[in-house]
Scaffold this active site. Structure first.
Site, PDB file in Angstrom:
ATOM      1  N   ASP A 217      28.021 -16.985 -20.576  1.00  0.00           N
ATOM      2  CA  ASP A 217      27.215 -18.012 -20.032  1.00  0.00           C
ATOM      3  C   ASP A 217      25.633 -17.350 -20.230  1.00  0.00           C
ATOM      4  OD1 ASP A 217      26.279 -20.242 -18.360  1.00  0.00           O
ATOM      5  OD2 ASP A 217      28.188 -20.449 -18.052  1.00  0.00           O
ATOM      6  N   HIS A 240      24.206 -18.068 -23.328  1.00  0.00           N
ATOM      7  CA  HIS A 240      23.538 -19.100 -23.213  1.00  0.00           C
ATOM      8  C   HIS A 240      21.933 -18.989 -23.272  1.00  0.00           C
ATOM      9  CE1 HIS A 240      27.377 -21.499 -22.189  1.00  0.00           C
ATOM     10  NE2 HIS A 240      27.639 -20.895 -23.223  1.00  0.00           N
TER      11      HIS A 240
END
Length: 394
Positions: A217, A240
């Site tokens: 993430d 991310h």
């Protein structure tokens, strides 16, 4: 040698002896308190006893976790301690393989209200693969835990720490002041769900430098109430990217200001630098942000503002975002985009982004087609060469 000289020399020797003896006395080795370096025996009680001894010491103290593998269940290391305290780890600390052991606690290792504290070295393996499998299968799973958390900590140094395979987050600072984090490694597979790397919220005066984050993430997640946050020399990917938000989860929400990210590299990430908020009413804001001297390598969204954030497009609000974004600078950002739209500045319908500066941007699409940009309600100025062509309103 004169008598005064001899007396002075003896005094120095005595003070040195006292210092060495004091240092030795104030070392609290977890093995001395019953911890077993076999990776199987529960060492939680021994770690807690060592911590309590060190925390109660009137002189500076060190908790030592030596070479070996130590099984540690959910634990809170609480302050306030009497003096400076170091947590020195040479070995490896592992979590229980049974992810149900944490129930709904939300954390594995928590440092609560510590001050004048340093955490140095060591590997912390949360063994999150079983938990990830549960999440991916759609079974009934616990909420998962963050690996290393600091709550209401002050004057902290974290150095040389490695976190592996976190369930839902590697390292979190909540309500902290004056924290320096350097040379850490946060590592989990790129497909591990929701494994944020370094998370900061409601904290002031945090520095993160010289670190590598490879996770599933956000490499760095910046939440409400973050002020004076400096990030430099970060290697991010997979992951991310660096995200401010998501914001506007609540109506009354603290803002984010004075954030600088510089001299960093993003490799194969879903995003580069992102500001994201839900399309909801909010008192929040983002201001005085500097993204500069960054390299993008095959990044899907190198530069992105998304004020209509809605993961999976489920249960999304239809209002306009109340988060006010202003004074954001993108300077000397270069590299390749994995998607044609290399720059997206999609601001709130009711609150335009203002004071946006694009300076010396060179982003190319990696398939030989010119990269593009998209703007909505974004107001600012361009300096130097901007590639792809800027879409800012002036």
């Amino acid at each position: 040698m004169t008598i005064p000289a001899i007396t002075f020399l003896l005094l120095i020797i005595f003070l040195t002896f006292i210092d060495v003896s004091s240092s030795a006395t104030n070392v609290f080795n977890v093995v001395s308190f019953g911890a077993k370096p076999d990776g199987v025996t529960d060492s939680t009680a021994a770690f807690l006893k060592a911590w309590q001894g060190a925390c109660g010491s009137a002189a500076s103290a060190t908790v030592v976790v030596p070479t070996g593998t130590f099984l540690l269940k959910q634990i809170t290391f609480g302050g306030l301690c009497k003096s400076k305290l170091k947590f020195q780890v040479t070995g490896t600390v592992v979590a229980p393989a049974d992810y149900w052991a944490f129930a709904n606690s939300g954390y594995w290792i928590l440092f609560n209200k510590v001050s004048r504290f340093s955490m140095v070295g060591g590997t912390f393996d949360a063994r999150g693969d079983g938990f990830w499998s549960c999440r991916k299968s759609g079974q009934n799973c616990p909420p998962g835990v963050r690996s290393i958390s600091f709550n209401a900590a002050k004057d902290v140094i974290i150095s040389g720490v490695k976190s592996m395979n976190s369930q839902v987050g590697h390292m979190t600072l909540n309500g902290c002041t004056n924290v320096v984090v350097r040379n850490i490694r946060l590592v989990a597979p790129g497909n591990s769900p929701n494994t944020d790397g370094f998370t900061v919220q409601f904290s002031t005066g945090v520095t993160l430098t010289g670190s590598t984050i490879q996770t599933g993430d956000d490499c760095v997640a910046i939440g409400p109430g973050t002020r004076n946050f400096l990030i430099s020399k970060l290697a991010c990917g997979p992951g991310h990217g660096v995200s401010i938000g998501s914001l506007a989860k609540q109506l009354n929400e603290d803002g984010v200001e004075n954030v600088t990210l510089s001299s960093s590299v993003f490799t194969g990430t879903q995003n580069g630098v992102r500001i994201k908020s839900w399309a909801r009413p909010s008192t929040g804001f983002v201001r005085n942000v500097f993204f500069q001297n960054l390299i993008m390598k095959n990044v899907q969204n190198p530069i992105i503002i998304d004020q209509n954030y809605c993961p999976s497009n489920l249960g999304c609000p239809t209002e306009h975002s109340g988060v006010k974004i202003s004074q954001v600078t993108y300077k000397n950002i270069q590299g390749t985009s994995a998607t044609q739209q290399a720059m997206k500045l999609a601001c709130s319908k009711s609150n335009p982004c203002t004071g946006i500066t694009l300076q010396d941007i060179k982003l190319t699409y990696n398939k030989g087609t010119p990269a593009t940009s998209y703007c909505f309600n974004a107001i600012g100025k361009n300096l130097g060469v901007i590639q792809p062509t800027s879409c800012l309103n002036r």
